[in-house]
Design an enzyme around this catalytic site. Structure first.
Site, short mmCIF file in Angstrom:
data_model
loop_
_atom_site.label_atom_id
_atom_site.label_comp_id
_atom_site.label_asym_id
_atom_site.label_seq_id
_atom_site.Cartn_x
_atom_site.Cartn_y
_atom_site.Cartn_z
CD GLU A 1 -1.15 -0.10 3.72
OE1 GLU A 1 -2.27 0.40 3.63
OE2 GLU A 1 -0.76 -0.73 4.72
CB CYS B 1 19.71 43.34 -23.20
SG CYS B 1 20.20 42.09 -21.99
CB CYS C 1 21.62 44.56 -17.51
SG CYS C 1 21.45 43.01 -18.43
CG ASP D 1 4.57 12.70 4.03
OD1 ASP D 1 5.01 12.31 5.12
OD2 ASP D 1 5.16 13.54 3.33
CB CYS E 1 23.34 44.71 -22.15
SG CYS E 1 21.92 45.41 -21.27
CE LYS F 1 10.48 7.58 3.48
NZ LYS F 1 11.29 7.83 4.66
CE LYS G 1 6.97 5.59 5.66
NZ LYS G 1 6.69 7.01 6.00
CE1 TYR H 1 -8.66 6.66 2.42
CE2 TYR H 1 -6.47 6.92 1.51
CZ TYR H 1 -7.83 7.07 1.40
OH TYR H 1 -8.36 7.62 0.26
CB CYS I 1 17.73 44.35 -18.37
SG CYS I 1 18.74 45.08 -19.67
#
Length: 676
Positions: free
Chosen positions: A118, A437, A413, A122, A416, A319, A120, A228, A431
């Site tokens: 089944e 650029c 920037c 969390d 550029c 896991k 696992k 569950y 920028c």
């Protein structure tokens, strides 16, 4: 055998760290490190104690499950300890577990044991005691021996029956299970908390644990919790079936919720196949999981195998690769996007997380960087879930080196050297160099050739970068002047590749108005908006001539988008680029604008597409819907009429179900069109 002083010191240090993390997780509901880091510390201590048995002490974390319960609740002593499971992180470790079980049972190495498998979950482990079929006590796992009395809270969870159904249950029956918060409920709760300016939960697991620890049961009742059952503990005055799977089936008959994904499998290879299957479907499940649990199904075999230390020999948790990991920030750089957006990116010491090696993580914008206070040299928790771009979840302040400096937004920037500006009310800095650029030019061109735009197959990011670097590409129109000869001379481009690319460029010349508008990279104009504008006006000349007020008459277009469109088409050089594209053969079908009286079968209906459809790509499905008058958007909301779902549909399907929006298949879509 004498244990070296350095080894004793190492063991005590590990115990202190584990105790600290137990306290953060169990008592404060505020874990400091991801599960993978905790597992590593525990395994390191276990190895030391196995090598030097004299190191084992009664209060070692290896002899316990978690930390002591908080004092605000009454305590419950478990009549049968609630033990945790051993972990397997690889196929080899799972095979080793299976082999040890066969050896202990004195069975042949080729024997295939029957396992109950089944997901696992969390969440938070709980014990529920039923006396004569009535719920009389609820408790947390606590330290495995003593837990917290949360009876008043578990009674508020609708998934937990106050009285068992049917007959034949033992006079005293302890049900053990996992309380969790489903993904949709978690997202909805956090959305509500953000809107109210309240603290949000980090993840569904913390949400479940925190909800069970409310002193006021009304607060727990307001949280969307579920449960569950996964096993039983103490039973008196009755008999249960002889296998784990039959017990779970029996619990379900008595009204206890159990996981619908549970399976009985034969042999270790079948366990692995189940693990792979659940892993593929993980993102579509309504709840968070971090692996799979296998239990030898026969209770007689379980009794023969018994326990070792804090875990049973007959069960193991396999896991998934960690979705959170610890690593270090080696530098913070600023990237420039196609719209000039300056985005901070953390360069990380490479770490394996979520199934891939991660060396970069987005920090989104300067405000987010400062909020998390990420600095060079920091140890951070990096998170990656599915295909989501890795991000830094938090910083471990306790590990911050001395003399670190706060990262500041650059004034110029990085590409550029133009000024970096930030419009009032915007979180993103940009920028100001525009097409001057090179970064903006390159990103704009990458967008232009991408699959959802002009879709020039084989025109990859590295090729764009090469052509921009030698100043060969300045605008999208330059793409259609490229020759096979000059492409052949580029790095990693041979005669065959160059020929294929020229063919792809030629093929891309036939497009649609919607794809062209999207490809132009106008700020705030995504696919759905481009499609709506194209459908509304039909012809590019109509779009170019439309005022801001007229543009706002389109469903997807508000004041900001209208201003962006108007600003783009008011620039002469943008119109020049479009004219050059047409001169070089780029063409699209034009039509009369969509009228409100159109008889399209899907007119006025809004769709969201999710998952993999049987015969259509998402683009084809979108074109099909739009060709019949419908609108396609990227996210589910109360304004969505239908969600078109295929295989492996994700969070959009969950949200649709939560909002009670009709979900249809590809076949139902076709029926909808043909029957209207």
């Amino acid at each position: 055998m004498t244990v070296p002083a350095a080894t004793r010191k190492k063991a005590e240090s590990l115990r202190d760290q584990i105790r600290h993390h137990n306290y953060r997780y169990h008592a404060l509901d505020d874990p400091e490190v991801p599960d993978a880091e905790y597992d590593r510390l525990m395994r390191e201590l276990q190895v030391l104690e196995e090598k030097h048995p004299a190191l084992v002490t009664p209060d070692s974390p290896t002899q316990r499950v978690g930390d002591a319960p908080i004092s605000a609740f009454g305590t419950v002593r478990h009549e049968m300890p609630m033990l945790s499971l051993g972990n397997a992180f690889s196929e080899q470790e799972l095979h080793d577990f299976h082999r040890r079980a066969l050896e202990k049972l004195e069975l042949d190495a080729t024997s295939e044991l029957i396992y109950a498998a089944e997901p696992k979950l969390d969440g938070a482990a709980v014990s529920l005691l039923y006396v004569d079929g009535v719920l009389t006590q609820g408790a947390t796992r606590g330290d495995g021996t003593t837990g917290e009395d949360i009876t008043h809270n578990v009674r508020t969870i609708e998934a937990i029956p106050l009285r068992l159904l049917g007959k034949g249950f033992p006079r005293r029956l302890e049900v053990r299970g996992e309380v969790f918060m489903p993904k949709a409920g978690f997202e909805a709760y956090n959305d509500k908390a953000r809107a109210a300016g309240e603290k949000t939960f980090v993840n569904p697991r913390n949400a479940a644990a925190g909800s069970l620890r409310q002193l006021d049961p009304k607060l727990t009742a307001a949280r969307p919790l579920d449960m569950y059952a996964y096993s039983v503990g103490v039973t008196e005055g009755g008999k249960l079936p002889s296998s784990h799977s039959e017990i779970i089936d029996q619990l379900q008959q008595w009204g206890i919720k159990v996981c619908p994904e549970r399976r009985v499998v034969k042999g270790i290879e079948a366990c692995l196949a189940y693990y792979v299957d659940i892993g593929k479907r993980r993102s579509t499940l309504a709840y968070e999981i971090d692996g799979v649990v296998y239990k030898i199904n026969s209770l007689a075999m379980q009794a023969e195998l018994g326990f070792v230390s804090r875990a049973p020999r007959w069960a193991i948790a396999h896991k998934f690769p960690a979705q959170e990991e610890l690593t270090q920030v080696e530098s913070v750089e600023f990237q420039v996007g196609r719209t000039g957006a300056i985005t901070p990116v953390a360069r990380l010491k490479p770490v394996f997380v979520g199934g891939v090696t991660v060396s970069n993580a987005t920090l989104h914008n300067i405000d987010e960087l400062h909020r998390k206070d990420v600095r060079v040299g920091d140890t951070v928790v990096v998170r990656r879930a599915g295909d989501v771009i890795p991000e830094i979840a938090s910083v471990l302040m306790s590990r911050r080196p001395k003399h670190t400096r706060r990262v500041q937004l650059p004034k110029k920037c990085p590409v550029c050297n133009s000024q970096v500006a930030r419009e009032e009310g915007e979180t993103v800095a940009r920028c100001t160099g525009g097409l001057f650029c090179a970064a903006q030019r390159a990103e704009s061109l990458k967008h232009f050739v991408s699959r959802r735009a002009l879709d020039i197959e084989g025109f990859g990011a590295k090729l764009v970068d090469q052509l921009v670097a030698i100043d060969r590409l300045k605008t999208p129109a330059d793409i259609f002047q490229l020759t096979q000869e000059e492409l052949e001379n580029l790095e990693r481009m041979g005669k065959k590749s160059a020929s294929k690319l020229i063919d792809a460029i030629e093929k891309s010349k036939s497009t649609t108005l919607a794809h062209l508008l999207f490809a132009l990279g106008i700020r705030e104009v995504g696919e759905a908006t481009a499609a709506s504008v194209a459908a509304h006006y039909g012809r590019l000349a109509n779009v170019v001539a439309a005022s801001e007020e007229e543009l706002q008459g389109i469903d997807d277009v508000g004041p900001v988008v209208a201003a962006r469109l108007r600003s783009f088409f008011d620039e002469k050089h943008n119109l020049d680029v479009i004219a050059r594209l047409q001169d070089y053969g780029v063409n699209w079908a034009e039509s009369d604008p969509v009228q409100a009286s159109s008889d399209g079968a899907l007119l006025g209906k809004t769709f969201v597409i999710t998952g993999t459809l049987p015969t259509m790509t998402r683009d084809k499905a979108k074109d099909f819907i739009q060709s019949h008058g419908g609108k396609v958007t990227g996210s589910v909301s109360s304004k969505t009429d239908y969600v078109l779902a295929g295989d492996n549909a994700g969070s959009k399907l969950l949200k649709a179900e939560k909002l009670q929006i009709r979900v249809i298949s590809e076949a139902e879509l076709r029926t909808l069109v043909s029957s209207t």
